[in-house]
Design a protein around this motif. Structure first.
Motif, mmCIF file in Angstrom:
data_model
loop_
_atom_site.group_PDB
_atom_site.id
_atom_site.type_symbol
_atom_site.label_atom_id
_atom_site.label_comp_id
_atom_site.label_asym_id
_atom_site.label_seq_id
_atom_site.Cartn_x
_atom_site.Cartn_y
_atom_site.Cartn_z
ATOM 1 N N VAL A 133 -0.111 4.181 -9.193
ATOM 2 C CA VAL A 133 0.187 3.290 -8.063
ATOM 3 C C VAL A 133 1.626 3.481 -7.605
ATOM 4 O O VAL A 133 1.911 3.548 -6.396
ATOM 5 C CB VAL A 133 -0.087 1.819 -8.440
ATOM 6 C CG1 VAL A 133 0.472 0.873 -7.381
ATOM 7 C CG2 VAL A 133 -1.586 1.586 -8.609
ATOM 8 N N ARG A 134 2.547 3.609 -8.550
ATOM 9 C CA ARG A 134 3.955 3.826 -8.176
ATOM 10 C C ARG A 134 4.118 5.128 -7.400
ATOM 11 O O ARG A 134 4.887 5.207 -6.437
ATOM 12 C CB ARG A 134 4.836 3.823 -9.429
ATOM 13 C CG ARG A 134 5.014 2.444 -10.056
ATOM 14 C CD ARG A 134 6.121 2.436 -11.091
ATOM 15 N NE ARG A 134 5.806 3.246 -12.256
ATOM 16 C CZ ARG A 134 5.178 2.797 -13.339
ATOM 17 N NH1 ARG A 134 4.789 1.512 -13.392
ATOM 18 N NH2 ARG A 134 4.938 3.581 -14.371
ATOM 19 N N LEU A 135 3.395 6.165 -7.823
ATOM 20 C CA LEU A 135 3.464 7.445 -7.136
ATOM 21 C C LEU A 135 2.957 7.318 -5.700
ATOM 22 O O LEU A 135 3.600 7.785 -4.748
ATOM 23 C CB LEU A 135 2.630 8.471 -7.905
ATOM 24 C CG LEU A 135 2.625 9.897 -7.347
ATOM 25 C CD1 LEU A 135 3.892 10.632 -7.776
ATOM 26 C CD2 LEU A 135 1.397 10.660 -7.830
ATOM 27 N N ILE A 136 1.808 6.679 -5.541
ATOM 28 C CA ILE A 136 1.206 6.543 -4.207
ATOM 29 C C ILE A 136 2.086 5.710 -3.285
ATOM 30 O O ILE A 136 2.202 6.000 -2.081
ATOM 31 C CB ILE A 136 -0.208 5.941 -4.337
ATOM 32 C CG1 ILE A 136 -1.128 6.932 -5.074
ATOM 33 C CG2 ILE A 136 -0.789 5.595 -2.966
ATOM 34 C CD1 ILE A 136 -2.429 6.327 -5.567
ATOM 35 N N ARG A 137 2.761 4.717 -3.828
ATOM 36 C CA ARG A 137 3.622 3.868 -3.001
ATOM 37 C C ARG A 137 4.813 4.627 -2.422
ATOM 38 O O ARG A 137 5.429 4.169 -1.466
ATOM 39 C CB ARG A 137 4.100 2.667 -3.819
ATOM 40 C CG ARG A 137 3.020 1.598 -3.989
ATOM 41 C CD ARG A 137 3.497 0.467 -4.855
ATOM 42 N NE ARG A 137 2.496 -0.602 -4.916
ATOM 43 C CZ ARG A 137 2.490 -1.578 -5.818
ATOM 44 N NH1 ARG A 137 3.452 -1.625 -6.755
ATOM 45 N NH2 ARG A 137 1.556 -2.488 -5.801
ATOM 46 N N ARG A 138 5.140 5.790 -2.987
ATOM 47 C CA ARG A 138 6.254 6.587 -2.464
ATOM 48 C C ARG A 138 5.890 7.321 -1.170
ATOM 49 O O ARG A 138 6.767 7.871 -0.495
ATOM 50 C CB ARG A 138 6.699 7.612 -3.516
ATOM 51 C CG ARG A 138 7.371 7.000 -4.735
ATOM 52 C CD ARG A 138 7.525 8.037 -5.851
ATOM 53 N NE ARG A 138 8.118 9.282 -5.369
ATOM 54 C CZ ARG A 138 8.037 10.447 -6.010
ATOM 55 N NH1 ARG A 138 7.375 10.527 -7.150
ATOM 56 N NH2 ARG A 138 8.605 11.524 -5.511
#
Length: 246
Positions: free
Chosen positions: A66-71
């Motif tokens: 999720v953190r990756l996608i939020r970037r």
């Protein structure tokens, strides 16, 4: 060496082994007769040289996903006018620079079949041309016994479709950059041909793999490619990708 020294050495080796949890470096994986490959989860495979696409299952990895996608950057999708496959270079050319497998003498498609296939067989006299293999298709979960006589039964999917890339900004890239993304193993996945054709040029808001347990992994791979090439996605696609990993 004393028993205590031997024990300490063994403990040190075990600790070192436990630290090797992400992608190992070295030569690209190639198919060999009888080989059975462990599928790699996308967070453990940032260069795309390890085979397949394993589900993202643990709570920690899903939070990392999720953190990756939020970037990801978001942008409106542009028109398709001017797009053609030829804008991304010759099909499966071995001439794209700056990506794994480039200039190794084998077509990109064969490199990917060898990466993901099991019980791979090559054309007589060639160590490049794959003529038969078994594929565990990550998108459907099926095992496909493939031969070159039925070439379209397995197709190599561009995780981010080339027409999507064009509409999200690749029209402004150099020809060399477009050739890189078209031949980058991070962006390529051998899958069942019918599923690939059903996907077409759609983003995640309109198409996801039929196999639900792989959808977070698919979203992560889509995000990895977009981040590597600084390519935005639509707001709807980003929202759907995030939802797959929560």
């Amino acid at each position: 060496m004393s028993a205590r020294g031997v024990g300490a050495a063994l403990l040190g080796a075990l600790v070192l082994f436990s630290l090797v949890t992400r992608e190992s470096t070295g030569a690209a994986v190639r198919g060999e007769t009888g080989r059975t490959s462990a599928r790699a989860a996308p967070l453990d495979n940032p260069s795309g040289v390890r085979p397949g696409l394993a589900p993202v299952t643990s709570a920690g990895d899903r939070a990392e996903a999720v953190r990756l996608i939020r970037r990801l950057r978001v942008a409106a999708m542009g028109p398709k006018s001017g797009y053609s496959r030829a804008r991304f270079g010759r099909n499966w050319a071995d001439t794209a620079g700056g990506v794994p497998y480039a200039r190794n003498g084998c077509r990109t498609r064969d490199d990917l079949l060898a990466r993901d296939g099991e019980r791979v067989r090559y054309r007589k006299g060639s160590d490049c041309v794959v003529v038969a293999m078994e594929l565990r298709d990550p998108y459907t979960g099926k095992t496909i016994r493939w031969s070159k006589k039925r070439a379209d039964e397995v197709q190599v999917d561009h995780v981010i479709p080339l027409s999507y890339e064009w509409r999200m900004g690749a029209r402004h890239w150099t020809a060399a950059k477009r050739a890189r993304i078209a031949n980058d193993p991070l962006n390529l996945m051998p899958v069942e041909g019918d599923v690939n054709e059903a996907k077409g040029g759609l983003g995640p808001a309109r198409w996801l793999p039929p196999r639900r347990k792989i959808r977070c992994a698919y979203a992560v791979r889509f995000a990895q490619v977009a981040l590597k090439y600084n390519l935005p996605v639509t707001r709807a696609d980003k929202a759907v990708m995030t939802a797959q990993c929560r």
